[in-house]
Design a protein around this motif. Structure first.
Motif, short mmCIF file in Angstrom:
data_model
loop_
_atom_site.label_atom_id
_atom_site.label_comp_id
_atom_site.label_asym_id
_atom_site.label_seq_id
_atom_site.Cartn_x
_atom_site.Cartn_y
_atom_site.Cartn_z
N LEU A 194 58.69 15.57 62.23
CA LEU A 194 59.54 14.83 62.13
C LEU A 194 61.15 15.77 61.00
O LEU A 194 61.90 15.96 61.58
N LEU A 236 63.13 18.35 62.86
CA LEU A 236 63.81 17.87 63.48
C LEU A 236 65.16 17.84 62.90
O LEU A 236 65.70 18.21 62.85
N GLU A 270 65.16 23.71 68.07
CA GLU A 270 63.78 22.23 68.64
C GLU A 270 62.40 23.46 69.00
O GLU A 270 61.28 22.39 69.12
N VAL A 279 59.69 22.13 67.04
CA VAL A 279 59.99 21.34 66.48
C VAL A 279 58.48 20.61 68.45
O VAL A 279 57.36 19.95 67.83
N LEU A 280 59.58 21.25 68.97
CA LEU A 280 58.73 20.94 70.64
C LEU A 280 56.81 21.21 70.57
O LEU A 280 55.68 20.56 70.91
#
Lengths: 205, 487
Positions: free
Chosen positions: B21, B24, B110, B113-114
């Motif tokens: 989080l 992100l 991203e 993060v993914l």
């Protein structure tokens, strides 16, 4: 007495509006009839004491699914007259499928009545608190026993959102975005000029 | 008090989700320029989560103390072993990614993060002790994986891979859910321990159907034949760092999950699933070996190789003994090293402009201009084929030993025969690299991070790896003992 009455009203309205869904000529009307059917089904759910499912029907089916249908129907140029053209030709096939479904239902009911299935007995770990409404009971389970899984499911939705944005969002060079700080910082003096044009000459900018 | 204990047990997941989080947000503000920094931080988060997960493995944790959230999550030594492998593989796929994506200007903030969220989902999968936990973890991993497969959205093959993976993955999830609902209906509970107790004795037809559907869904996730159709297309189309990830971490997670389901939930019905696992294992070995022969793309070849290897790992499961489980875990650890090494070597095959080289014909005569890379790739191929003295042999040896000791001599014999067929296409790659006319295509320079990672993997699978057999075997034994713990 009043419950029986309400049941028959809701049930007949569900069936009537379901018939209207397939009978109406205008696809938008079909979707609207579908919404009526969902509302009446929600009423039936309230009658059997499942107010949470009733709420879900209204929120999810009416609020999201039916609206989605409506958008699709309105945005796609589907010629429904043409879709309906093969009705007579495909009627026997449809009838056969309906008969198969009917036979399955009869057999399923027969098996249920005969008591042939040895289903497992619930172990009671997910049993609702006595006397609580089912919304309360579901909430209590979600936020206590299933808290970890509930929060993880939230992360799944977050990942789905990130994915949708990653795959579709692109920065285009030729658009002029809004710069809020510049907009707010702008004073009237910078944006407007007072001029006194002479008659017949126009304004020099 | 119980709640705090539960939170302490899922500390690795908490670290991963919170850092995911935070990163992100960093990605939202820092933009794609910050993606290298975010990747480094994500690797740090994975390392941190690994350190939090490791003690359970070293202590050989098992039993009721490892249950969290009322028995939905089981953080025992087995889960910790799988988690460490998963975090290692995820970190490796993060390390190799920036150099690959930056060349095509597609590195997005991203990506790490993914990968973090996918690793978290896999952590939940391997520590599942309840059907609901299983599904939530699986979906968290799968959803992130679908997006990662389509990450190069301007590349048609990548988009195709993402779509294919998504549609077939949804179908497999449907299978799995259908099986889970049948199991729930006939057992009356979703917890593995409860299912184990409820189905003891004679298993009803309905529950058997449930088991078959659950196994089909899981076989899709480990890409075991006959549910392997998506694998070559997705592995070929997905960007190579993502393929590195797909071939390593989710395989470990889904395999560990399968072990959990059949041992924890259906442990009392060994005869019901043993045949299924045996047939799936043999079909996977044969399909993987025969399917790879005609391939001219090296990523597709590696995809068939992974199907083949999954078959060998499943032989350990078919043995249905604690020794078999331990052999599977050792094999998985070696397999992860071989796969990461293999895909990093493929990442390093670049032409003069830095374009990736994927055709096997184009790496002809690689030994003449990229000697070290050719040696490493040849080692990985020999190791995947299971030729001694490389470490890949040890994994195969252990699973066959477990099968023979469980009295499954025919199974082991067929497996060994099929592995000889498989050796053909591995050796073909080596032959092309060493004995064919040099094509002089793959001459590009490679990133230092790739070189370092390849070196580590190569040392691990080299004969030096045998120094680790005692340690690795000990850890795997602890994990398998936790899996089979009865108490």
């Amino acid at each position: 007495m009043i419950q029986t009455l309400a049941f028959y009203i809701f049930a007949s309205l569900v069936i009537a509006s379901a018939v209207m869904v397939i009978m109406s000529r205008n696809p938008v009307h079909s979707v609207l009839w579908l919404i009526v059917a969902f509302f009446n089904a929600a009423g039936l759910m309230v009658l059997v004491g499942a107010e949470f499912i009733a709420m879900l029907l209204v929120i999810v089916y009416v609020g999201a699914v039916a609206v989605l249908f409506l958008f699709v129907v309105m945005m796609l140029d589907i010629d429904f007259a043409e879709l309906r053209a093969g009705f007579v030709k495909n009627f026997p096939l449809g009838l056969a499928i309906a008969l198969v479904l009917l036979a399955e239902m009869v057999m399923g009911l027969g098996a249920y009545k005969a008591g042939g299935m040895q289903l497992g007995t619930p172990d009671g770990t997910a049993a609702a608190a006595v006397g609580a409404s089912n919304i309360k009971a579901i909430g209590a389970l979600l936020y206590s026993k299933y808290l970890f899984l509930f929060e993880s499911a939230g992360i799944i939705l977050l990942v789905a959102m990130i994915g949708a944005i990653v795959l579709t969002h692109r920065q285009r060079g030729d658009t002029r975005g809004q710069v809020i700080s510049r907009q707010v910082a702008r004073r009237p003096e910078e944006a407007t000029v007072n001029t006194q044009p002479e008659v017949g000459k126009g304004v020099q900018l | 008090m119980e709640f705090q204990a539960s939170l302490a047990l899922v500390a690795p997941e908490l670290v991963l989700s919170l850092s995911g989080l935070a990163l992100l947000l960093a990605a939202a503000w820092g933009g794609d320029k910050a993606s290298r920094l975010i990747s480094i931080l994500a690797v740090a988060a994975l390392v941190g989560a690994g350190f939090l997960a490791a003690p359970a493995l070293c202590n050989g944790a098992s039993g009721p103390d490892t249950l969290a959230f009322g028995g939905q999550v089981k953080v025992d030594a087995f889960a910790a072993f799988a988690k460490l492998l998963i975090y290692l593989a995820a970190a490796a796929s993060l390390i190799v990614a920036p150099a690959f994506f930056e060349r095509v200007k597609a590195m997005r903030a991203e990506y790490p993060v993914l990968v973090l969220f996918a690793a978290m989902g896999m952590g939940i999968m391997v520590s599942a002790a309840d059907l609901v936990t299983l599904y939530i973890g699986l979906e968290l991993n799968s959803l992130a994986a679908y997006v990662l497969a389509a990450f190069l959205r301007t590349d048609e093959r990548s988009a195709e891979a993402g779509l294919k993976y998504f549609v077939l993955g949804a179908l497999a999830s449907g299978f799995l859910l259908y099986g889970m609902s049948l199991t729930y209906g006939f057992a009356g509970t979703t917890s593995f321990a409860g299912i184990h107790a409820a189905l003891a004795g004679d298993m009803s037809k309905g529950a058997l159907f449930g088991l078959v559907f659950v196994l089909s869904g899981l076989a899709f996730k480990i890409s075991a034949a006959p549910f392997h159709m998506w694998t070559p297309d997705v592995y070929e189309g997905a960007p190579t760092p993502v393929t590195t990830f797909f071939a390593s971490a989710p395989k470990v997670a889904a395999m560990a999950l399968t072990m959990r389901v059949v041992v924890d939930a259906f442990g009392a019905q060994v005869q019901a699933w043993q045949q299924i696992v045996m047939i799936v294992a043999l079909v996977s070995i044969v399909v993987g070996a025969l399917g790879a022969i005609g391939q001219d793309n090296i990523k597709r070849l590696m995809a068939y190789s992974s199907i083949n290897n999954v078959g060998f790992i499943l032989i350990g499961l078919a043995a249905a003994t604690q020794q078999g489980a331990s052999a599977m875990l050792v094999y998985l650890a070696i397999y992860v090293a071989m796969t990461i090494g293999g895909f990093v070597a493929i990442l390093m095959l670049k032409d003069a402009n830095g374009e990736p080289v994927e055709q096997i014909a184009q790496i002809a005569g690689l030994s003449s201009h990229r000697k070290v890379l050719a040696v490493c790739l040849a080692m990985i191929m020999f190791s995947l084929a299971g030729i001694p003295p490389l470490f890949g042999f040890w994994g195969k040896f252990l699973v066959f030993q477990a099968a023979v000791q469980a009295g499954m001599v025919p199974l082991a014999a067929i497996g060994i025969a099929a592995s000889v067929i498989g050796a053909f296409y591995y050796l073909k790659v080596v032959k092309v690299m060493y004995f064919d006319e040099p094509a002089n295509v793959a001459v590009g320079k490679s990133d230092w991070a790739h070189q370092a990672l390849l070196a580590i993997c190569a040392i691990f699978i080299s004969p030096l790896g045998y120094l680790l057999t005692g340690w690795l075997g000990g850890m795997a034994d602890k994990a398998a003992a936790a899996l089979y713990f009865v108490g």
